[in-house]
Design an enzyme around this catalytic site. Structure first.
Site, mmCIF file in Angstrom:
data_model
loop_
_atom_site.group_PDB
_atom_site.id
_atom_site.type_symbol
_atom_site.label_atom_id
_atom_site.label_comp_id
_atom_site.label_asym_id
_atom_site.label_seq_id
_atom_site.Cartn_x
_atom_site.Cartn_y
_atom_site.Cartn_z
ATOM 1 N N CYS A 111 0.813 -1.231 0.000
ATOM 2 C CA CYS A 111 0.000 0.000 0.000
ATOM 3 C C CYS A 111 0.839 1.271 0.000
ATOM 4 O O CYS A 111 0.333 2.352 -0.311
ATOM 5 C CB CYS A 111 -0.936 0.008 1.205
ATOM 6 S SG CYS A 111 -1.992 -1.433 1.278
ATOM 7 N N HIS A 247 -3.185 7.231 2.349
ATOM 8 C CA HIS A 247 -3.638 5.911 1.912
ATOM 9 C C HIS A 247 -5.021 5.639 2.509
ATOM 10 O O HIS A 247 -5.236 5.810 3.718
ATOM 11 C CB HIS A 247 -2.620 4.863 2.366
ATOM 12 C CG HIS A 247 -3.091 3.456 2.174
ATOM 13 N ND1 HIS A 247 -3.650 3.012 0.999
ATOM 14 C CD2 HIS A 247 -3.099 2.388 3.022
ATOM 15 C CE1 HIS A 247 -3.979 1.742 1.135
ATOM 16 N NE2 HIS A 247 -3.661 1.336 2.341
ATOM 17 N N ASN A 277 -10.070 -0.274 0.111
ATOM 18 C CA ASN A 277 -8.612 -0.149 0.064
ATOM 19 C C ASN A 277 -8.110 -0.805 -1.219
ATOM 20 O O ASN A 277 -8.113 -2.027 -1.331
ATOM 21 C CB ASN A 277 -8.043 -0.828 1.316
ATOM 22 C CG ASN A 277 -6.532 -0.814 1.363
ATOM 23 O OD1 ASN A 277 -5.861 -0.466 0.384
ATOM 24 N ND2 ASN A 277 -5.973 -1.201 2.502
HETATM 25 O O1 UT7 Z 1 -3.316 -1.058 3.905
HETATM 26 C C1 UT7 Z 1 -3.343 -1.528 5.229
HETATM 27 C C2 UT7 Z 1 -4.389 -2.610 5.280
HETATM 28 N N1 UT7 Z 1 -4.791 -3.007 6.577
HETATM 29 C C3 UT7 Z 1 -5.628 -2.309 7.367
HETATM 30 O O2 UT7 Z 1 -6.050 -1.205 7.065
HETATM 31 C C4 UT7 Z 1 -6.081 -2.968 8.638
HETATM 32 C C5 UT7 Z 1 -6.202 -2.030 9.801
HETATM 33 N N2 UT7 Z 1 -7.109 -2.615 10.772
HETATM 34 C C6 UT7 Z 1 -8.450 -2.435 10.681
HETATM 35 O O3 UT7 Z 1 -8.924 -1.750 9.794
HETATM 36 C C7 UT7 Z 1 -9.305 -3.065 11.741
HETATM 37 O O4 UT7 Z 1 -8.487 -3.723 12.681
HETATM 38 C C8 UT7 Z 1 -10.341 -4.065 11.152
HETATM 39 C C9 UT7 Z 1 -11.417 -3.277 10.382
HETATM 40 C C10 UT7 Z 1 -9.669 -5.073 10.257
HETATM 41 C C11 UT7 Z 1 -11.039 -4.795 12.296
HETATM 42 O O5 UT7 Z 1 -11.653 -3.870 13.192
HETATM 43 P P1 UT7 Z 1 -11.446 -4.025 14.751
HETATM 44 O O6 UT7 Z 1 -12.204 -2.921 15.356
HETATM 45 O O7 UT7 Z 1 -9.986 -4.110 15.016
HETATM 46 O O8 UT7 Z 1 -12.212 -5.384 15.040
HETATM 47 P P2 UT7 Z 1 -11.628 -6.733 15.684
HETATM 48 O O9 UT7 Z 1 -10.702 -7.428 14.765
HETATM 49 O O10 UT7 Z 1 -11.184 -6.434 17.067
HETATM 50 O O11 UT7 Z 1 -12.959 -7.578 15.774
HETATM 51 C C12 UT7 Z 1 -14.052 -7.211 16.617
HETATM 52 C C13 UT7 Z 1 -15.149 -8.234 16.471
HETATM 53 C C14 UT7 Z 1 -14.659 -9.663 16.614
HETATM 54 O O12 UT7 Z 1 -15.669 -10.388 17.251
HETATM 55 P P3 UT7 Z 1 -15.575 -10.715 18.822
HETATM 56 O O13 UT7 Z 1 -14.293 -11.469 18.995
HETATM 57 O O14 UT7 Z 1 -15.569 -9.371 19.498
HETATM 58 O O15 UT7 Z 1 -16.808 -11.499 19.057
HETATM 59 C C15 UT7 Z 1 -14.535 -10.148 15.189
HETATM 60 O O16 UT7 Z 1 -14.676 -11.539 15.063
HETATM 61 O O17 UT7 Z 1 -15.720 -8.139 15.165
HETATM 62 C C16 UT7 Z 1 -15.689 -9.430 14.538
HETATM 63 N N3 UT7 Z 1 -15.497 -9.239 13.097
HETATM 64 C C17 UT7 Z 1 -16.522 -9.009 12.271
HETATM 65 N N4 UT7 Z 1 -17.850 -8.923 12.452
HETATM 66 C C18 UT7 Z 1 -18.614 -8.662 11.378
HETATM 67 C C19 UT7 Z 1 -14.348 -9.213 12.402
HETATM 68 N N5 UT7 Z 1 -14.600 -8.979 11.106
HETATM 69 C C20 UT7 Z 1 -15.937 -8.835 10.997
HETATM 70 C C21 UT7 Z 1 -16.804 -8.584 9.926
HETATM 71 N N6 UT7 Z 1 -18.110 -8.493 10.156
HETATM 72 N N7 UT7 Z 1 -16.326 -8.395 8.671
#
Ligand code: UT7
Length: 320
Positions: A111, A247, A277
């Site tokens: 990225c 980005h 993205n």
């Molecule tokens: O170019 C760089 C590319 N990478 C990035 O930009 C990644 C940067 N990180 C992020 O954008 C965020 O960390 C994410 C959007 C990927 C995830 O958001 P988060 O607020 O960090 O959520 P999390 O991973 O802590 O997950 C929270 C909950 C989990 O459930 P539990 O364990 O609380 O029950 C996940 O299993 O949300 C759940 N979850 C989802 N639920 C619905 C994870 N993905 C999803 C989904 N839909 N797509």
């Protein structure tokens, strides 16, 4: 000499996949995706390829510039998802646009790739190695994601953006870049072409694996830091910057960066709701959209910043 932007262009595939479409494939929903990322839709390739999208974006940038493609002497294409390992996608673009006198090659820093390619082109121009450079970011992330992993497949889209630079007298471009290979495991895209001649190595899938929160924290910490570094080099203050073109990975990352820099969010344009993205393509697609909306004025100060796998991060400050 500095590379002034004479033209911008972008291309996204016509096929749109919105969050409701994704909810039919994985256990997710529109509300979760919008709230956590700001993403509403993404454009996904069908028959198109990375080099095709790059060529389309390049053509539009060249057309806007009014410059004869034969005058282009350098094509730098940032991508991590070219359909071929070689020939490089930059050579495919050269062929597509008739840039017969250009040298071209691909650059891969995920990225961060476009900002690094932009800085590389600026360095070539200021060193007198070239006069007219085409810098492209293009990625087909839909070919790399695991469509069964809701933690990553919701984040990405496909597209390409390009800028045409021409050497001119002007204020210098200030730039900075860093890598932290020790943290590379936080975001990996493994190639499936990894079978050694003995056949001993495992033939791995090409899926993206990510520590989402790790990447989030890295971005929120390192992007403000590198912006401050570039400002210090330029002896400028934050409030002199007209736009921060970052980005487009996640709306919350951009909001957190703006907050850390104590700068109004209106200086941080975003289009990730529409495109998600697109990796190396996010910054040039956004530049093209802003340019076509007439948002830029001569002399405005623009800060670019990219971040992503590697881990890598980079920034560039130039005057429009
Ligand atoms: O170019 C760089 C590319 N990478 C990035 O930009 C990644 C940067 N990180 C992020 O954008 C965020 O960390 C994410 C959007 C990927 C995830 O958001 P988060 O607020 O960090 O959520 P999390 O991973 O802590 O997950 C929270 C909950 C989990 O459930 P539990 O364990 O609380 O029950 C996940 O299993 O949300 C759940 N979850 C989802 N639920 C619905 C994870 N993905 C999803 C989904 N839909 N797509």
């Amino acid at each position: 000499m500095v590379g002034k932007i004479y033209g911008t262009g972008s291309y996204v595939p016509p096929r749109v996949m919105d969050n409701d479409d994704l909810a039919k494939i994985v256990d997710t929903n529109d509300e979760w995706i919008r709230e956590r990322t700001g993403i509403g839709r993404r454009h996904i390739i069908e028959e198109e390829t990375t080099s095709y999208m790059a060529g389309q974006a390049a053509m539009k940038a060249v057309e806007m510039s009014g410059i004869d493609p034969a005058e282009i002497d350098l094509i730098l294409l940032a991508t991590s998802s070219s359909e071929t390992v070689f020939p490089c996608a930059a050579c495919e673009v050269q062929k597509a646009i008739g840039a017969v006198n250009a040298a071209g090659y691909d650059m891969n820093a995920a990225c961060t790739g476009f900002v690094l390619a932009f800085n590389t082109a600026q360095a070539y121009i200021s060193a007198g190695f070239c006069r007219t450079a085409l810098v492209i970011g293009a990625d087909s992330m839909s070919n790399l994601v695991d469509w069964t992993d809701r933690g990553t497949c919701i984040l990405f889209g496909d597209g390409a953006g390009a800028v045409l630079l021409r050497a001119e007298e002007g204020e210098p471009v200030y730039m900075e870049a860093h890598s932290d290979g020790a943290k590379g495991a936080a975001l990996t895209g493994l190639s499936r072409h990894r079978k050694g001649w003995t056949g001993a190595q495992e033939d791995k899938e090409s899926y993206i694996h990510m520590d989402g929160q790790g990447v989030f924290k890295f971005a929120v910490r390192k992007v403000p830091e590198i912006i401050e570094e570039v400002l210090a080099k330029a002896d400028m203050s934050l409030d002199e910057i007209d736009y921060f073109v970052l980005h487009q990975a996640n709306r919350r990352i951009i909001e957190a960066v703006a907050k850390r820099l104590k700068t109004d969010i209106s200086k941080f344009p975003m289009n990730l709701e529409e495109y998600a993205n697109t990796s190396a393509a996010t910054v040039p697609i956004l530049l093209d959209e802003m340019n076509r909306k007439g948002m830029f004025r001569k002399g405005q100060k623009i800060m670019l910043s990219g971040f992503g796998a590697g881990l890598t991060w980079a920034a560039s400050l130039f005057q429009w």
